[in-house]
Design an enzyme around this catalytic site. Structure first.
Site, PDB file in Angstrom:
ATOM      1  N   ASN A  53     -25.639 -27.333   9.799  1.00 42.01           N
ATOM      2  CA  ASN A  53     -24.620 -26.250   9.853  1.00 42.01           C
ATOM      3  C   ASN A  53     -25.072 -24.792   9.709  1.00 42.01           C
ATOM      4  O   ASN A  53     -25.914 -24.299   9.019  1.00 42.01           O
ATOM      5  CB  ASN A  53     -24.104 -26.393   8.462  1.00 42.01           C
ATOM      6  CG  ASN A  53     -22.728 -25.393   8.062  1.00 42.01           C
ATOM      7  OD1 ASN A  53     -22.532 -24.552   9.127  1.00 42.01           O
ATOM      8  ND2 ASN A  53     -21.988 -25.544   6.925  1.00 42.01           N
ATOM      9  N   CYS A  77     -18.244 -19.765   7.510  1.00 43.10           N
ATOM     10  CA  CYS A  77     -18.135 -20.732   8.721  1.00 43.10           C
ATOM     11  C   CYS A  77     -16.920 -20.563   9.690  1.00 43.10           C
ATOM     12  O   CYS A  77     -16.721 -21.022  10.713  1.00 43.10           O
ATOM     13  CB  CYS A  77     -17.862 -22.157   8.098  1.00 43.10           C
ATOM     14  SG  CYS A  77     -19.354 -22.573   7.205  1.00 43.10           S
ATOM     15  N   HIS A  81     -15.640 -26.391  13.550  1.00 38.88           N
ATOM     16  CA  HIS A  81     -17.100 -26.106  12.818  1.00 38.88           C
ATOM     17  C   HIS A  81     -17.822 -27.283  12.674  1.00 38.88           C
ATOM     18  O   HIS A  81     -17.361 -28.308  12.380  1.00 38.88           O
ATOM     19  CB  HIS A  81     -16.729 -25.429  11.690  1.00 38.88           C
ATOM     20  CG  HIS A  81     -17.859 -25.113  11.081  1.00 38.88           C
ATOM     21  ND1 HIS A  81     -18.977 -24.315  11.182  1.00 38.88           N
ATOM     22  CD2 HIS A  81     -18.106 -25.368   9.645  1.00 38.88           C
ATOM     23  CE1 HIS A  81     -19.746 -24.241  10.339  1.00 38.88           C
ATOM     24  NE2 HIS A  81     -19.543 -24.840   9.197  1.00 38.88           N
TER      25      HIS A  81
HETATM   26  N1  ACO Z   1     -30.374 -36.429  -0.689  1.00 40.20           N
HETATM   27  C1  ACO Z   1     -30.116 -37.314  -1.607  1.00 40.20           C
HETATM   28  N2  ACO Z   1     -29.369 -37.440  -2.708  1.00 40.20           N
HETATM   29  C2  ACO Z   1     -28.379 -36.513  -2.633  1.00 40.20           C
HETATM   30  C3  ACO Z   1     -28.530 -35.205  -1.812  1.00 40.20           C
HETATM   31  C4  ACO Z   1     -29.480 -35.364  -0.953  1.00 40.20           C
HETATM   32  N3  ACO Z   1     -29.883 -34.341  -0.106  1.00 40.20           N
HETATM   33  N4  ACO Z   1     -27.663 -34.534  -2.582  1.00 40.20           N
HETATM   34  C5  ACO Z   1     -26.868 -35.126  -3.143  1.00 40.20           C
HETATM   35  N5  ACO Z   1     -27.494 -36.335  -3.591  1.00 40.20           N
HETATM   36  C6  ACO Z   1     -26.934 -37.006  -4.498  1.00 40.20           C
HETATM   37  C7  ACO Z   1     -26.352 -36.674  -5.601  1.00 40.20           C
HETATM   38  O1  ACO Z   1     -27.089 -36.163  -6.503  1.00 40.20           O
HETATM   39  C8  ACO Z   1     -25.353 -37.867  -6.100  1.00 40.20           C
HETATM   40  O2  ACO Z   1     -26.176 -38.700  -6.701  1.00 40.20           O
HETATM   41  P1  ACO Z   1     -25.484 -39.303  -8.273  1.00 40.20           P
HETATM   42  O3  ACO Z   1     -24.336 -40.229  -7.362  1.00 40.20           O
HETATM   43  O4  ACO Z   1     -26.872 -40.194  -8.689  1.00 40.20           O
HETATM   44  O5  ACO Z   1     -24.993 -38.400  -8.980  1.00 40.20           O
HETATM   45  C9  ACO Z   1     -24.928 -38.530  -4.904  1.00 40.20           C
HETATM   46  O6  ACO Z   1     -26.113 -38.032  -3.705  1.00 40.20           O
HETATM   47  C10 ACO Z   1     -23.477 -37.986  -4.247  1.00 40.20           C
HETATM   48  O7  ACO Z   1     -23.678 -36.638  -4.266  1.00 40.20           O
HETATM   49  P2  ACO Z   1     -22.419 -35.658  -3.710  1.00 40.20           P
HETATM   50  O8  ACO Z   1     -22.734 -34.316  -3.954  1.00 40.20           O
HETATM   51  O9  ACO Z   1     -21.133 -36.302  -4.540  1.00 40.20           O
HETATM   52  O10 ACO Z   1     -22.419 -36.031  -2.382  1.00 40.20           O
HETATM   53  P3  ACO Z   1     -21.138 -36.050  -1.106  1.00 40.20           P
HETATM   54  O11 ACO Z   1     -20.970 -37.550  -0.671  1.00 40.20           O
HETATM   55  O12 ACO Z   1     -20.052 -35.349  -1.780  1.00 40.20           O
HETATM   56  O13 ACO Z   1     -22.086 -35.250  -0.204  1.00 40.20           O
HETATM   57  C11 ACO Z   1     -22.004 -33.182   1.205  1.00 40.20           C
HETATM   58  C12 ACO Z   1     -22.524 -34.078  -0.299  1.00 40.20           C
HETATM   59  C13 ACO Z   1     -22.946 -33.754   2.162  1.00 40.20           C
HETATM   60  C14 ACO Z   1     -22.572 -31.499   0.653  1.00 40.20           C
HETATM   61  C15 ACO Z   1     -20.425 -33.398   1.262  1.00 40.20           C
HETATM   62  O14 ACO Z   1     -19.735 -32.912   0.019  1.00 40.20           O
HETATM   63  C16 ACO Z   1     -19.862 -32.188   2.364  1.00 40.20           C
HETATM   64  O15 ACO Z   1     -20.444 -32.092   3.503  1.00 40.20           O
HETATM   65  N6  ACO Z   1     -18.964 -31.311   1.639  1.00 40.20           N
HETATM   66  C17 ACO Z   1     -18.286 -30.234   2.609  1.00 40.20           C
HETATM   67  C18 ACO Z   1     -19.461 -29.188   3.137  1.00 40.20           C
HETATM   68  C19 ACO Z   1     -18.645 -28.457   3.752  1.00 40.20           C
HETATM   69  O16 ACO Z   1     -17.709 -28.382   4.619  1.00 40.20           O
HETATM   70  N7  ACO Z   1     -18.887 -27.072   3.522  1.00 40.20           N
HETATM   71  C20 ACO Z   1     -18.175 -25.943   4.171  1.00 40.20           C
HETATM   72  C21 ACO Z   1     -18.873 -25.230   5.118  1.00 40.20           C
HETATM   73  S1  ACO Z   1     -20.247 -24.474   4.631  1.00 40.20           S
HETATM   74  C22 ACO Z   1     -20.029 -22.602   4.575  1.00 40.20           C
HETATM   75  O17 ACO Z   1     -18.599 -22.253   4.451  1.00 40.20           O
HETATM   76  C23 ACO Z   1     -20.967 -21.946   4.456  1.00 40.20           C
END
Ligand code: ACO
Length: 337
Positions: free
Chosen positions: A292, A116, A262
């Site tokens: 993204n 990223c 980003h």
């Molecule tokens: N649809 C429905 N439910 C989902 C989904 C989905 N797509 N994905 C996860 N869930 C569920 C999980 O199973 C979990 O359920 P549970 O509570 O029953 O166990 C719940 O939703 C919460 O899941 P988390 O993974 O904890 O969700 P979070 O709020 O952390 O969101 C996300 C996930 C959007 C990926 C977030 O963590 C995020 O944006 N993180 C940063 C990403 C980032 O900046 N990456 C760097 C850049 S990418 C790169 O460098 C290539």
């Protein structure tokens, strides 16, 4: 007079196929509501699954637009820098593939990873080449084809809903000037202890063979992410690196006309805006439409912001981001009047 690195042309290209959040729910348990609430994403572009293309193909389309706007022909380019985490093939990198597609036969092509922050590292690298006199016209491209490598089952939903395919390119030119124009600051960081927090492991050169049916069964050829850890790190690092870049350029937050972060998650950028006490309209978002697109994201957003008239001649823009590696960084660029 000193050499400054100035952006003289930009271009973007996304494949025509649009994949909405509702489309994703055919393949995995998810919902438009969950995706929008947690990430801000409404849709993304993915390459056609029946006739996929690589990042060098998307990058070619974006480059042709950027070259045209800069008034360059491919022969004017004296270095190509290509940033991607999803190369067309394992090696060589897409820089060489793009060079050939541009009809060039001996122009150097440099590939960089950095995920990223690929554009941020790429811009800092290009600036060093230009200031040292090693190059005067550089084509910097960020492009990704994520969709062919995502786990679109429920198991992979946390990662696969966030990624989109796309490309963007900028033409960077050496300008002799005593004014504060072009790249005014670049700050780069990495924290390898978090490398395993966001990775695609296979094919893996550290294993023999590099890819096995067992590895695929274990889904090690798909990206995996500790989303919460990355999210927390971003909220800590993005304000920090903004301050470092502003200090390096001798500027304050008010001197920046537009912040182009980003686009990994709308919530990260909204928290950032609040933590930095910035007016909402100063922080650019387009994650709603593209998801993204990793190395393509920042130049793609820049190209849109220019087209929308949010910035133009004389504007000062701050690019920033954090991603896999983890790597993070920022650059400040001022367009000449
Ligand atoms: N649809 C429905 N439910 C989902 C989904 C989905 N797509 N994905 C996860 N869930 C569920 C999980 O199973 C979990 O359920 P549970 O509570 O029953 O166990 C719940 O939703 C919460 O899941 P988390 O993974 O904890 O969700 P979070 O709020 O952390 O969101 C996300 C996930 C959007 C990926 C977030 O963590 C995020 O944006 N993180 C940063 C990403 C980032 O900046 N990456 C760097 C850049 S990418 C790169 O460098 C290539």
């Amino acid at each position: 007079m000193t050499k400054k690195t100035v952006i003289t042309g930009t271009g973007r290209y996304v494949p025509p196929r649009v994949v909405t959040n509702d489309d994703l729910s055919q393949w995995m348990e998810t919902s438009d509501e969950w995706i929008q609430q947690r990430t801000g994403i409404e849709k993304r572009h993915w390459v056609d699954e029946d006739a996929p293309v690589g990042p060098s193909d998307l990058g070619l389309e974006a480059s042709q637009i950027a070259l045209n706007r800069a008034g360059w022909s491919p022969a004017d380019i004296d270095l190509i820098i290509f940033a991607t985490l999803s190369p067309d093939i394992f090696f060589p990198g897409p820089g060489c593939l793009l060079q050939h597609k541009l009809g060039l036969s001996a122009t150097p092509a440099l590939d960089i990873r950095q995920q990223c922050t690929g554009f941020i590292y790429g811009l800092a690298t290009a600036d060093a080449y230009i200031r040292s006199g090693m190059a005067t016209k550089i084509l910097l491209v960020g492009a990704e084809v994520h969709s062919t490598g995502l786990d679109i089952s429920t198991e992979g939903r946390d990662v696969s809903v966030i990624f989109g395919d796309g490309a963007a390119a900028v033409c960077l030119e050496a300008v002799d000037s005593d004014q504060d124009v072009g790249v005014l600051a670049s700050v780069l960081h990495a924290k390898g202890s978090m490398a395993e927090s966001l990775k695609t492991e296979a094919p893996a050169s550290r294993e023999w063979p590099r890819l096995t049916a067992k590895m695929m069964e274990e889904r090690r050829h798909f990206p995996h992410m500790d989303g919460k850890a990355i999210f927390k790190e971003a909220l800590r690092r993005l304000p920090e690196v903004t301050k470092e870049a502003l200090d390096q350029a001798g500027l304050t937050t008010e001197d920046i006309d537009l912040y182009i972060p980003h686009q990994a998650n709308m919530r990260i950028n909204q928290f950032y805006q609040q933590m930095m006490k910035l007016p909402e309209e100063k922080v650019f978002h387009n994650i709603q439409r593209y998801g993204n697109t990793t190395a393509a994201t920042i130049p793609l957003a820049l190209d849109e912001a220019l087209e929308m008239g949010l910035i133009g001649k004389g504007s000062t823009v701050l690019f920033l981001g954090l991603g896999s590696g983890v790597t993070w960084g920022a650059n400040i660029h001022r367009f000449p009047e």
